[in-house]
Design an enzyme around this catalytic site. Sequence first.
Site, PDB file in Angstrom:
ATOM      1  N   GLU A  99     -12.375  12.547 -47.079  1.00 50.86           N
ATOM      2  CA  GLU A  99     -12.468  13.839 -48.014  1.00 50.86           C
ATOM      3  C   GLU A  99     -14.204  13.034 -48.594  1.00 50.86           C
ATOM      4  O   GLU A  99     -14.015  11.961 -49.006  1.00 50.86           O
ATOM      5  CB  GLU A  99     -11.993  13.600 -49.289  1.00 50.86           C
ATOM      6  N   ASP A 145       0.710   9.794 -48.107  1.00 53.86           N
ATOM      7  CA  ASP A 145      -1.039   9.976 -48.327  1.00 53.86           C
ATOM      8  C   ASP A 145      -1.014   8.386 -49.395  1.00 53.86           C
ATOM      9  O   ASP A 145      -1.366   8.500 -50.357  1.00 53.86           O
ATOM     10  CB  ASP A 145      -1.258  11.336 -49.672  1.00 53.86           C
ATOM     11  N   LYS A 174      -0.997   2.483 -46.644  1.00 57.22           N
ATOM     12  CA  LYS A 174      -0.943   3.294 -45.524  1.00 57.22           C
ATOM     13  C   LYS A 174      -0.533   1.975 -44.855  1.00 57.22           C
ATOM     14  O   LYS A 174       0.487   2.528 -43.917  1.00 57.22           O
ATOM     15  CB  LYS A 174      -2.224   2.879 -44.439  1.00 57.22           C
ATOM     16  N   ASP A 207      -1.846  11.982 -43.610  1.00 61.31           N
ATOM     17  CA  ASP A 207      -3.127  11.558 -44.160  1.00 61.31           C
ATOM     18  C   ASP A 207      -3.515  10.270 -43.618  1.00 61.31           C
ATOM     19  O   ASP A 207      -3.051   9.834 -43.784  1.00 61.31           O
ATOM     20  CB  ASP A 207      -3.780  11.829 -45.655  1.00 61.31           C
ATOM     21  N   ASN A 208      -5.217  10.220 -43.313  1.00 65.24           N
ATOM     22  CA  ASN A 208      -5.789   8.564 -43.388  1.00 65.24           C
ATOM     23  C   ASN A 208      -5.298   8.132 -42.577  1.00 65.24           C
ATOM     24  O   ASN A 208      -5.836   7.071 -41.844  1.00 65.24           O
ATOM     25  CB  ASN A 208      -5.485   7.729 -44.399  1.00 65.24           C
TER      26      ASN A 208
END
Length: 214
Positions: free
Chosen positions: A199, A141, A144, A169-170
């Site tokens: 989120e 997380d 990136k 995540d993401n």
Amino acid sequence: TQSTRPQRLLAAVQKNATRGDPRSVVLAIDQFCRQKEWAMNVGDEKGCILDSVVSEVNPGAVLELGTYCGYSAVRIACLLPPHGKIITLEFNPDNAAIARQVIAWAGLEEKIQLVVGASGDWIPKIKEQFGVKTFDLVFLDHWKDRYLPDTKLMEECGLLREGSILLADNVICPGTPDYLEYIRNSPRYKSQYFKSHLEYTKVEDGLEKSVFLG
Ligand SMILES: Cn1ncc2cc([C@H](O)c3cccc(CNC(=O)c4cc(-c5ccc(F)cc5)cc(O)c4O)c3)ccc21
Ligand SMILES: [Mg+2]
């Protein structure tokens, strides 16, 4: 002097959550981010997916890349078995200082080891420094564009075993295209996409769960 968003998030935890009650800390942060100020925690919707993966893996050793304010570290640590531990890496000392206090408010200092420094510097040192053999679960997380290089680094440093789970995540927003391309096409991983939302918003995002096949 002007406070920062992490400082205001911590103040909301100290105001609205009960000391020693991790779930009240998670709830206080989610309410703050929905009602007052958005912040880049994994959040409640993707957090439920994270919870189900943690419960399924029942990990003794977890590595988290990107602590931020400690929301996901607290969420994961709540579900660990008795001797389970999470090592979480945060490069920004101001974020780390806030996260330490959030973790303390939740009463989880024994289960969460917060390390200040960059993933690329620390991953090669984790085995010797923390006496960890391999990780059962890694939660990505952080930046990136670091997901892919750090995954390759974890492979090279022997931090993954057959069956280790990577949860990222993401993968849609902000997106991790090079990581997704690698992990979905590598014969060394079996991947699964969990569709969700960014989120506290209606924007599409999701988590990619990958099993290392050895
Ligand atoms: C090397 N290294 N080693 C440890 C380590 C730790 C950190 C910090 O914890 C840190 C600081 C800043 C940014 C991140 C990555 N996170 C994000 O960028 C993100 C963005 C959004 C979003 C989405 C939509 C928007 F419009 C804006 C932001 C939603 C999300 O869930 C995110 O996780 C992580 C950084 C590098 C590190
Ligand atoms: Mg994130």
